[in-house]
Scaffold this motif. Structure first.
Motif, PDB file in Angstrom:
ATOM      1  N   MET A 106       0.832  -1.207   0.000  1.00 52.08           N
ATOM      2  CA  MET A 106       0.000   0.000   0.000  1.00 52.08           C
ATOM      3  C   MET A 106       0.865   1.255   0.000  1.00 52.08           C
ATOM      4  O   MET A 106       1.916   1.312   0.640  1.00 52.08           O
ATOM      5  CB  MET A 106      -0.924   0.030   1.217  1.00 52.08           C
ATOM      6  N   GLU A 107       0.398   2.278  -0.705  1.00 54.88           N
ATOM      7  CA  GLU A 107       1.089   3.563  -0.740  1.00 54.88           C
ATOM      8  C   GLU A 107       0.742   4.373   0.509  1.00 54.88           C
ATOM      9  O   GLU A 107      -0.419   4.493   0.885  1.00 54.88           O
ATOM     10  CB  GLU A 107       0.698   4.335  -1.990  1.00 54.88           C
ATOM     11  N   ILE A 108       1.765   4.933   1.140  1.00 51.12           N
ATOM     12  CA  ILE A 108       1.576   5.786   2.314  1.00 51.12           C
ATOM     13  C   ILE A 108       1.468   7.241   1.878  1.00 51.12           C
ATOM     14  O   ILE A 108       0.623   7.983   2.358  1.00 51.12           O
ATOM     15  CB  ILE A 108       2.729   5.568   3.311  1.00 51.12           C
ATOM     16  N   PHE A 109       2.348   7.665   0.983  1.00 52.86           N
ATOM     17  CA  PHE A 109       2.191   8.949   0.304  1.00 52.86           C
ATOM     18  C   PHE A 109       2.847   8.845  -1.064  1.00 52.86           C
ATOM     19  O   PHE A 109       3.656   7.945  -1.327  1.00 52.86           O
ATOM     20  CB  PHE A 109       2.764  10.123   1.108  1.00 52.86           C
ATOM     21  N   GLY A 110       2.477   9.758  -1.948  1.00 52.99           N
ATOM     22  CA  GLY A 110       2.964   9.709  -3.319  1.00 52.99           C
ATOM     23  C   GLY A 110       3.877  10.871  -3.642  1.00 52.99           C
ATOM     24  O   GLY A 110       3.816  11.939  -3.011  1.00 52.99           O
ATOM     25  N   ASN A 152       7.750   8.301  -3.599  1.00 51.78           N
ATOM     26  CA  ASN A 152       6.627   7.550  -3.076  1.00 51.78           C
ATOM     27  C   ASN A 152       7.096   6.792  -1.841  1.00 51.78           C
ATOM     28  O   ASN A 152       8.262   6.389  -1.750  1.00 51.78           O
ATOM     29  CB  ASN A 152       6.117   6.531  -4.103  1.00 51.78           C
ATOM     30  N   ALA A 153       6.187   6.554  -0.901  1.00 47.18           N
ATOM     31  CA  ALA A 153       6.469   5.707   0.254  1.00 47.18           C
ATOM     32  C   ALA A 153       5.466   4.562   0.251  1.00 47.18           C
ATOM     33  O   ALA A 153       4.251   4.792   0.160  1.00 47.18           O
ATOM     34  CB  ALA A 153       6.369   6.498   1.560  1.00 47.18           C
ATOM     35  N   GLU A 154       5.971   3.329   0.347  1.00 46.85           N
ATOM     36  CA  GLU A 154       5.127   2.134   0.263  1.00 46.85           C
ATOM     37  C   GLU A 154       5.470   1.177   1.388  1.00 46.85           C
ATOM     38  O   GLU A 154       6.641   1.028   1.765  1.00 46.85           O
ATOM     39  CB  GLU A 154       5.355   1.429  -1.079  1.00 46.85           C
ATOM     40  N   ALA A 155       4.447   0.501   1.913  1.00 51.13           N
ATOM     41  CA  ALA A 155       4.665  -0.533   2.922  1.00 51.13           C
ATOM     42  C   ALA A 155       5.224  -1.774   2.245  1.00 51.13           C
ATOM     43  O   ALA A 155       4.635  -2.288   1.294  1.00 51.13           O
ATOM     44  CB  ALA A 155       3.358  -0.856   3.638  1.00 51.13           C
ATOM     45  N   ILE A 161      14.922   2.696  -5.595  1.00 55.04           N
ATOM     46  CA  ILE A 161      14.591   2.757  -4.171  1.00 55.04           C
ATOM     47  C   ILE A 161      15.632   3.617  -3.486  1.00 55.04           C
ATOM     48  O   ILE A 161      16.834   3.342  -3.541  1.00 55.04           O
ATOM     49  CB  ILE A 161      14.543   1.349  -3.548  1.00 55.04           C
ATOM     50  N   ASN A 162      15.173   4.660  -2.830  1.00 59.64           N
ATOM     51  CA  ASN A 162      16.070   5.603  -2.172  1.00 59.64           C
ATOM     52  C   ASN A 162      16.449   5.138  -0.772  1.00 59.64           C
ATOM     53  O   ASN A 162      17.609   5.253  -0.375  1.00 59.64           O
ATOM     54  CB  ASN A 162      15.402   6.970  -2.089  1.00 59.64           C
ATOM     55  N   SER A 163      15.476   4.612  -0.023  1.00 56.61           N
ATOM     56  CA  SER A 163      15.747   4.233   1.365  1.00 56.61           C
ATOM     57  C   SER A 163      14.806   3.120   1.798  1.00 56.61           C
ATOM     58  O   SER A 163      13.691   2.977   1.272  1.00 56.61           O
ATOM     59  CB  SER A 163      15.565   5.424   2.309  1.00 56.61           C
ATOM     60  N   PHE A 164      15.265   2.359   2.788  1.00 54.13           N
ATOM     61  CA  PHE A 164      14.423   1.436   3.541  1.00 54.13           C
ATOM     62  C   PHE A 164      14.301   1.989   4.958  1.00 54.13           C
ATOM     63  O   PHE A 164      15.287   2.431   5.552  1.00 54.13           O
ATOM     64  CB  PHE A 164      15.040   0.039   3.596  1.00 54.13           C
ATOM     65  N   HIS A 165      13.085   1.944   5.499  1.00 53.08           N
ATOM     66  CA  HIS A 165      12.838   2.436   6.851  1.00 53.08           C
ATOM     67  C   HIS A 165      12.303   1.286   7.702  1.00 53.08           C
ATOM     68  O   HIS A 165      11.378   0.581   7.285  1.00 53.08           O
ATOM     69  CB  HIS A 165      11.851   3.593   6.822  1.00 53.08           C
ATOM     70  N   THR A 173       6.262   1.878  13.733  1.00 58.35           N
ATOM     71  CA  THR A 173       6.234   1.113  14.979  1.00 58.35           C
ATOM     72  C   THR A 173       6.403  -0.377  14.708  1.00 58.35           C
ATOM     73  O   THR A 173       6.919  -1.107  15.551  1.00 58.35           O
ATOM     74  CB  THR A 173       4.928   1.355  15.746  1.00 58.35           C
ATOM     75  N   SER A 174       5.973  -0.850  13.547  1.00 59.66           N
ATOM     76  CA  SER A 174       6.216  -2.235  13.147  1.00 59.66           C
ATOM     77  C   SER A 174       6.160  -2.307  11.627  1.00 59.66           C
ATOM     78  O   SER A 174       5.492  -1.507  10.979  1.00 59.66           O
ATOM     79  CB  SER A 174       5.173  -3.183  13.759  1.00 59.66           C
ATOM     80  N   GLY A 175       6.889  -3.260  11.061  1.00 64.83           N
ATOM     81  CA  GLY A 175       6.911  -3.416   9.612  1.00 64.83           C
ATOM     82  C   GLY A 175       8.107  -2.723   8.973  1.00 64.83           C
ATOM     83  O   GLY A 175       9.142  -2.522   9.609  1.00 64.83           O
ATOM     84  N   ALA A 176       7.956  -2.337   7.726  1.00 58.93           N
ATOM     85  CA  ALA A 176       9.044  -1.693   6.979  1.00 58.93           C
ATOM     86  C   ALA A 176       8.457  -0.933   5.797  1.00 58.93           C
ATOM     87  O   ALA A 176       7.417  -1.310   5.246  1.00 58.93           O
ATOM     88  CB  ALA A 176      10.052  -2.728   6.482  1.00 58.93           C
ATOM     89  N   VAL A 177       9.160   0.138   5.391  1.00 58.32           N
ATOM     90  CA  VAL A 177       8.700   1.026   4.315  1.00 58.32           C
ATOM     91  C   VAL A 177       9.860   1.263   3.353  1.00 58.32           C
ATOM     92  O   VAL A 177      11.016   1.352   3.771  1.00 58.32           O
ATOM     93  CB  VAL A 177       8.213   2.370   4.901  1.00 58.32           C
ATOM     94  N   ARG A 178       9.541   1.362   2.066  1.00 62.54           N
ATOM     95  CA  ARG A 178      10.533   1.790   1.079  1.00 62.54           C
ATOM     96  C   ARG A 178      10.083   3.113   0.484  1.00 62.54           C
ATOM     97  O   ARG A 178       8.892   3.331   0.259  1.00 62.54           O
ATOM     98  CB  ARG A 178      10.697   0.741  -0.032  1.00 62.54           C
ATOM     99  N   THR A 179      11.033   4.016   0.261  1.00 56.39           N
ATOM    100  CA  THR A 179      10.752   5.244  -0.485  1.00 56.39           C
ATOM    101  C   THR A 179      11.398   5.087  -1.853  1.00 56.39           C
ATOM    102  O   THR A 179      12.566   4.697  -1.955  1.00 56.39           O
ATOM    103  CB  THR A 179      11.308   6.488   0.237  1.00 56.39           C
ATOM    104  N   CYS A 180      10.646   5.375  -2.900  1.00 57.32           N
ATOM    105  CA  CYS A 180      11.109   5.045  -4.242  1.00 57.32           C
ATOM    106  C   CYS A 180      10.449   5.956  -5.270  1.00 57.32           C
ATOM    107  O   CYS A 180       9.512   6.690  -4.967  1.00 57.32           O
ATOM    108  CB  CYS A 180      10.794   3.575  -4.561  1.00 57.32           C
ATOM    109  N   LYS A 181      10.959   5.890  -6.495  1.00 62.98           N
ATOM    110  CA  LYS A 181      10.328   6.575  -7.610  1.00 62.98           C
ATOM    111  C   LYS A 181      10.616   5.797  -8.882  1.00 62.98           C
ATOM    112  O   LYS A 181      11.603   5.053  -8.971  1.00 62.98           O
ATOM    113  CB  LYS A 181      10.805   8.006  -7.748  1.00 62.98           C
TER     114      LYS A 181
END
Length: 220
Positions: free
Chosen positions: A35-39, A89-92, A68-72, A51-59
């Motif tokens: 799912m997209e968190i923001f675009g 973009n930020a995606e779960a 992919i710019n970063s993993f959080h 708080t749990s899980g992981a996110v990637r920021t990408c374009k």
């Protein structure tokens, strides 16, 4: 489906605690995998902490490739921008829960705390160091060195566990390192055959680092 968990004041930890203190007014949301968190291009009104899980920021690049710019990971904050809109973009990556607070709330809390500005400098410096290391990673290392450096980065960020669980798949790793999926798989196989790591699990995302010193020599 996006689930809102808690719309009230919630306890803060990690970077959020360092910037705002023990509590910050925020809401918690749960995102399903993918799912997209923001675009990219959306207003950068909020900042986020996992708080749990992981996110990637990408374009997506003009040629259709994904960068992919970063993993959080849990405890990390993301979404800070030096402009009015998001650059990525930020995606779960997997099912993820994040705390969301207005950027203005963070800035106001920082200005009212004695150590707020110093903590912000530390946070920005840490991100600059990560960007510098990433430039070296992409420009000056072989594929094997890139994968070794990535594993050491994830190991450090997860506090050196006996068994590291990677939330991202090999295509994600490749898009982060500027490598193909096949090259990432080949590098992991080489490191496994050299008895530097052990892979496990149905998707081979469970990684046991057997020789961190030798991996660090590869990275160097």
């Amino acid at each position: 489906m996006l689930v809102r968990i808690n719309p009230a004041s919630c306890p803060s930890d990690g970077h959020l605690a360092a910037l705002t203190g023990e509590r910050a007014f925020c809401s918690e949301f749960k995102y399903r995998r993918g799912m997209e968190i923001f675009g990219e291009g959306e207003d950068a009104e909020y900042v986020y902490q996992i708080t749990s899980g992981a996110v990637r920021t990408c374009k997506m690049l003009p040629d259709g490739r994904r960068h992919i710019n970063s993993f959080h990971l849990p405890g990390d904050m993301f979404g800070f921008e030096n402009g009015a809109t998001h650059r990525f973009n930020a995606e779960a990556i997997i099912e993820t829960t994040v705390r969301i607070t207005r950027r203005r709330n963070v800035l106001d809390a920082m200005t009212s705390r004695e150590k707020g500005a110093m903590n912000l400098i530390g946070f920005v410096t840490q991100n600059l160091q990560h960007a510098e290391n990433r430039m070296l990673l992409l420009g000056r290392k072989t594929s094997l060195e890139k994968v070794a450096a990535f594993l050491l980065e994830m190991d450090q960020r997860q506090d050196h566990p006996d068994m590291m669980i990677l939330p991202m798949n090999r295509r994600d790793i490749g898009d982060y390192l500027g490598l193909t999926l096949e090259t990432v798989s080949r590098a992991l196989s080489i490191l496994r055959d050299q008895n530097l790591l052990r892979l496990g699990g149905a998707t081979q995302r469970r990684v046991e680092l057997l020789d961190r010193d030798e991996l660090a020599r590869l990275d160097a």
